[in-house]
Design a protein around this motif. Structure first.
Motif, PDB file in Angstrom:
ATOM      1  N   UNK A   1      -0.184  -7.097   0.835  1.00 20.70           N
ATOM      2  CA  UNK A   1       0.950  -6.269   0.451  1.00 20.70           C
ATOM      3  C   UNK A   1       1.135  -5.153   1.477  1.00 20.70           C
ATOM      4  N   UNK A   2       2.341  -4.597   1.510  1.00 18.56           N
ATOM      5  CA  UNK A   2       2.641  -3.514   2.448  1.00 18.56           C
ATOM      6  C   UNK A   2       3.245  -2.355   1.668  1.00 18.56           C
ATOM      7  N   UNK A   3       2.367  -1.511   1.116  1.00 18.89           N
ATOM      8  CA  UNK A   3       2.817  -0.484   0.195  1.00 18.89           C
ATOM      9  C   UNK A   3       3.132   0.840   0.888  1.00 18.89           C
TER      10      UNK A   3
ATOM     11  N   UNK B   1       5.569   1.445  -3.569  1.00 19.33           N
ATOM     12  CA  UNK B   1       6.646   0.464  -3.426  1.00 19.33           C
ATOM     13  C   UNK B   1       6.308  -0.468  -2.271  1.00 19.33           C
ATOM     14  N   UNK B   2       6.550  -1.745  -2.477  1.00 27.31           N
ATOM     15  CA  UNK B   2       6.515  -2.710  -1.379  1.00 27.31           C
ATOM     16  C   UNK B   2       7.938  -3.217  -1.216  1.00 27.31           C
ATOM     17  N   UNK B   3       8.665  -2.658  -0.253  1.00 24.69           N
ATOM     18  CA  UNK B   3      10.079  -3.047  -0.145  1.00 24.69           C
ATOM     19  C   UNK B   3      10.228  -4.475   0.356  1.00 24.69           C
ATOM     20  N   UNK B   4       9.166  -5.054   0.898  1.00 26.76           N
ATOM     21  CA  UNK B   4       9.248  -6.447   1.338  1.00 26.76           C
ATOM     22  C   UNK B   4       9.263  -7.410   0.162  1.00 26.76           C
ATOM     23  N   UNK B   5       8.794  -6.965  -1.010  1.00 29.33           N
ATOM     24  CA  UNK B   5       8.814  -7.824  -2.199  1.00 29.33           C
ATOM     25  C   UNK B   5       9.567  -7.194  -3.355  1.00 29.33           C
TER      26      UNK B   5
ATOM     27  N   UNK C   1      -4.424   0.675  -1.413  1.00 33.16           N
ATOM     28  CA  UNK C   1      -4.459   0.467   0.037  1.00 33.16           C
ATOM     29  C   UNK C   1      -3.074   0.582   0.668  1.00 33.16           C
ATOM     30  N   UNK C   2      -2.375   1.721   0.489  1.00 33.98           N
ATOM     31  CA  UNK C   2      -1.043   1.850   1.080  1.00 33.98           C
ATOM     32  C   UNK C   2      -1.104   1.930   2.599  1.00 33.98           C
TER      33      UNK C   2
ATOM     34  N   UNK D   1      -1.449 -11.727  -4.591  1.00 38.98           N
ATOM     35  CA  UNK D   1      -1.814 -11.593  -6.009  1.00 38.98           C
ATOM     36  C   UNK D   1      -3.330 -11.610  -6.183  1.00 38.98           C
ATOM     37  N   UNK D   2      -4.029 -12.462  -5.452  1.00 40.09           N
ATOM     38  CA  UNK D   2      -5.491 -12.504  -5.526  1.00 40.09           C
ATOM     39  C   UNK D   2      -6.079 -11.161  -5.086  1.00 40.09           C
ATOM     40  N   UNK D   3      -5.560 -10.600  -4.008  1.00 38.40           N
ATOM     41  CA  UNK D   3      -6.040  -9.306  -3.541  1.00 38.40           C
ATOM     42  C   UNK D   3      -5.787  -8.224  -4.579  1.00 38.40           C
ATOM     43  N   UNK D   4      -4.637  -8.267  -5.228  1.00 40.16           N
ATOM     44  CA  UNK D   4      -4.304  -7.291  -6.267  1.00 40.16           C
ATOM     45  C   UNK D   4      -5.285  -7.397  -7.433  1.00 40.16           C
TER      46      UNK D   4
END
Length: 890
Positions: A123-125, A145-149, A170-171, A306-309
């Motif tokens: 993710x890219x938060x 926010x992850x604007x890519x998703x 981990x932003x 999702x696994x990382x989350x």
């Protein structure tokens, strides 16, 4: 032009300005110097400003993404400045007029959308942190926010756990009120966040206007439909949205409404524990060697994220955990079906990121293709599950997949071609035959000669003139040409009105028709008109995609969940993992537990199999509301740290919903996990290794509860022996009597094992070893009892310390252990020749005398220097050198 650059740069002082000039983005002044150094590109000059030459460098527009990736990874922010006016319009104002330019986007680490700049499985938060000061302590609101998703979450935090909450997310970028950078109380936090932190005006974090800003963004009159939020959460959410609007200029990413995460819903893991356990990255920053890398069997980008989350935020609700475990078990029992599902999932593209790019006008035909591929895969998945009884979590996912908009899928299927260009301006992405007018224009554009030839044949048959030709020149364009003798059928009767005379030549006459003139115009404009129609269809598809965005994201989320659950089932089957029992008790009973990362590493190396060990920290009976403590002793290299970490990792895996590497596992939900393993310093903040150790230990003793799991290794080793022993002793007593936590406590202070006599829930265990001919063999087995030795000297010898040092260490140890003096080290002072080097030489000399003359001594005795020729002397030198090399001690 330079005036324009300086004006735009002044409005974006904290960003490198990519100034569009033709096919290049140019940088000037200090921006050019910084970029040339960072990118390794040539620094040139362009004109002068205030009597000084202007530094300049540039990057090609077509390769800008690659350069942006490097700049962003180095911590730069980039303002992309494009031409916002047609050059022809600028010329109307005068030959020296400058084309209008403006910043269309700020590229920052937390606002990336391009595939090249993002990792598919991460993710890219972007995170905003707001602070609301109260009467007792400050309250913090977090919004990420992850604007890519399009994901958007908010939560509350407190100062004691703020850094831990940030590290859980981990932003890539964090925006803070600028006053926090100057507040003494917040200095430590800002310092730890490092260059990810960006100061922003306080007005962005105004809680009084926050609700209105959020409502306007989502075009609602009230936030009641989104849930209830605190002032701090609203301020953080508003600041995050404001920063997104600031960086995206005129574009608006399709964000989900903010979802609130409640304190206690997830397992609290402090920053030191996350680092020590190497959940997503090793201590060196590598993904390889982390727990995430070891357990990742996902086949989609969304599944990887999702696994990382799940791994970073394990659950604390046993019912929610059990729902995940039930689904993993279901896939494990449906092995063939699971394989078919994973084959279908491999066709799933990253729909949320494609949708975000399309909504921000940065997408292309391949992003539409990604949505179509995802829709096709979703249909295949739905067909696979048709008629099957599934667990609750899978049934919910299938409902979301079934809701994928069928009309939108049919539209894309009919409209999109199989082979798609990267950019929409390249055209050719509409399927042949879909649009009648577009097909005609393409025919005119691509087959104009054939169309003209067909019209020529038609005219020849109509007039009966076989020699009739349709020709073209730059003056008349297309025209009909016949010989003067054959011109009658075109100039007589009704034909005269149809065929319009254009030119008379010596031997020929030239005509045109309304039809031919229209065809000529259409041929000339065919390419532009075809492109215009394709772009209209592209915008129509994008509009449909954005309108269906909520359903598309829900389906993508469901597919990611299926990917993770089926991947965890594959992992369990491949590695021999078992389903844990997770409940509300205080149990912690692991039978034959294994370290998931180390075990796989040993298999890859074809080494000895991993030695499994039990760990039982459950309360002694159901009425005792406190867990047990294991006091673990044993040598270094014996496996203590591995044993400590593996039990923490098993708890994390169980609560994220995964099967675990053990023979069996019964875990009462852990609310907080603490790990104090390894040694490190923090010199930048003035903290020694021991100070860091004490700070982390203090956090554990202040925050751990009876539901927590605590892992402690070598507490007190960074100071004097008795000081360290005293601290460790008191810490164990506190864990037992105050925190009452389930705990593993590894130590070299064997004196601590005496605590088992007075602390009822403390048990002594040790790492088993075996001695053989003076060497130590590590068995890596945990057994009841206490170690009687540390075997440090044997480990030092294995590490490669010189034999003389090892021998001297044994002498010193023997004397220390046998001395009866209050300070046994004093007996060694006179016995320390300077400083054991002389002792080493004396021993070697004694060994030489005892074994007789060496070959070198014998050869030297036989030499008569006066009898040697120069050549013999040279050969003798080489011989003596060889003998010297083989001499003992060399």
């Amino acid at each position: 032009m330079m005036e324009q650059f300086i004006e735009i740069k002044a409005a974006n002082p904290d960003s490198l300005l990519f100034y569009r000039m033709g096919d290049f983005y140019e940088l000037f002044f200090e921006d050019a110097v910084d970029a040339s150094r960072a990118l390794g590109i040539t620094l040139t000059k362009r004109g002068q400003h205030m009597g000084r030459e202007i530094p300049m460098c540039g990057v090609p527009v077509h390769a800008a993404d690659d350069y942006l990736q490097r700049l962003i990874s180095l911590g730069f922010r980039v303002a992309v400045c494009e031409q916002v006016e047609d050059p022809a319009e600028a010329k109307k104002r005068g030959s020296k007029s400058v084309v209008k330019r403006d910043v269309i986007r700020l590229v920052t680490p937390g606002t990336l959308t391009e595939d090249k700049l993002l990792s598919p499985s991460e993710s890219n938060h972007l995170m905003a942190i707001a602070r609301i000061k109260g009467s007792d302590e400050a309250h913090y609101g977090l919004a990420w926010i992850d604007i890519s998703t399009g994901s958007f979450r908010v939560a509350e935090s407190r100062q004691a756990r703020l850094l831990a909450d940030v590290m859980r997310i981990e932003p890539r970028e964090i925006v803070l009120p600028e006053q926090m950078f100057y507040d003494a109380e917040e200095h430590a936090l800002v310092d730890q966040l490092g260059r990810r932190a960006s100061p922003q005006p306080q007005v962005l974090f105004d809680s009084a206007t926050a609700e209105g800003r959020i409502a306007r963004y989502f075009d609602v009159s009230s936030l009641d439909g989104f849930g209830s939020f605190s002032r701090a959460e609203l301020a953080a959410a508003s600041a995050a949205l404001a920063y997104v609007e600031k960086t995206q200029i005129n574009e608006r990413p399709p964000l989900e409404p903010p979802q609130r995460e409640l304190d206690g819903d997830t397992l609290f893991i402090d920053p030191a524990t996350r680092a020590n356990l190497e959940l997503t990255r090793t201590l060196s920053g590598e993904r390889s060697g982390s727990l995430l890398k070891a357990i990742d069997r996902t086949v989609t980008g969304g599944g990887g994220r999702k696994l990382s989350e799940w791994l970073m935020s394990p659950l604390t609700d046993p019912k929610a955990i059990d729902r995940r475990l039930e689904a993993v078990g279901w896939f494990l029992n449906e092995g063939r079906f699971a394989e078919d599902l994973r084959t279908a999932l491999r066709g799933v593209a990253d729909m949320p990121r494609a949708l975000s790019r399309l909504a921000l006008n940065r997408g292309g035909p391949r992003d539409l293709g990604a949505l179509l591929a995802g829709a096709t895969a979703a249909r295949q998945v739905a067909q696979l599950f048709a008629g099957r009884e599934t667990p609750e979590i899978l049934a919910g996912a299938l409902e979301a997949i079934a809701a994928f908009p069928a009309d939108f899928t049919d539209f894309l299927t009919a409209c999109l071609d199989d082979e798609l260009p990267l950019l929409k301006r390249d055209g050719g992405f509409v399927r042949p035959g879909y649009h009648g007018e577009l097909e005609e224009l393409r025919s005119l554009r691509d087959e104009s000669r054939r169309v003209i030839a067909g019209l020529q044949l038609s005219y020849a048959e109509e007039t009966g003139i076989r020699s009739l030709k349709i020709k073209h020149n730059n003056v008349l364009g297309y025209f009909i040409e016949v010989t003067a003798a054959n011109s009658g059928p075109l100039t007589e009767g009704e034909a005269r009105a149809r065929f319009i005379h254009r030119q008379t030549m010596a031997n020929a006459m030239r005509f045109t028709t309304t039809e031919l003139s229209d065809l000529e115009t259409r041929i000339a404009n065919a390419a532009d008109q075809a492109m215009a129609i394709e772009l209209q269809l592209f915008e129509a598809m994008v509009g449909e995609a954005v309108a269906s965005g909520t359903a598309i994201k829900a389906a993508a989320e469901a597919l990611s969940v299926l990917d993770v659950l089926s991947a965890l089932a594959q992992l369990a089957e491949e590695q021999g993992y078992v389903r844990p029992i997770v409940d509300e008790s205080l149990a912690f009973d692991i039978v034959a537990g294994r370290h998931p990362v180390v075990e796989q590493a040993l298999r890859r190396q074809a080494a000895d199999p991993f030695v499994a060990n039990d760990c039982k920290l459950s309360p002694p009976d159901d009425t005792t509301l406190a867990g047990a403590i294991w006091m673990l002793t044993g040598p270094n290299m014996g496996g203590k740290s591995t044993f400590l970490r593996q039990n923490a990792l098993i708890a994390i895996m169980a609560q994220m919903g995964s099967f675990v590497p053990a023979g069996s596992a019964h875990i009462g939900v852990v609310d907080r996990l603490f790990s104090r393993v390894g040694a490190s310093d923090d010199l930048a903040r003035g903290r020694s290794t021991f100070m860091v150790e004490m700070v982390e230990t203090a956090a554990i003793l202040n925050l751990a509860t009876n539901r927590s799991l605590v892992i402690l290794d070598e507490i007190g080793r960074g100071t004097a022996t008795f000081d360290g022993l005293s601290i460790a002793w008191a810490a164990v007593e506190n864990l037992h009597e105050v925190n009452r936590s389930r705990a593993l406590f590894a130590t070299h202070y064997h004196e601590l094992t005496a605590l088992s006599e007075s602390l009822a829930r403390l048990a002594n265990v040790t790492m088993k070893v075996k001695e053989w001919d003076g060497d130590v063999v590590f068995l890596h087995e945990v057994a009841p009892g206490a170690a009687d030795r540390s075997y440090g000297i044997q480990v030092a010898r294995l590490a490669g310390l010189p034999d003389a040092v090892v021998a001297r260490a044994k002498d010193v140890l023997t004397q220390l252990e046998s001395s009866e003096r209050e300070n046994p080290a004093l007996t060694l002072v006179d016995d320390l020749p300077l400083f054991s080097a002389e002792l080493h030489r004396e021993r070697k000399k004694a060994e030489t005398v005892a074994s007789g003359p060496s070959p070198l001594d014998t050869r030297l005795a036989d030499i008569h220097p006066d009898d040697l020729t120069p050549r013999e002397a040279l050969e003798l030198i080489y011989e003596l050198k060889r003998l010297s090399a083989g001499r003992p001690g060399n």
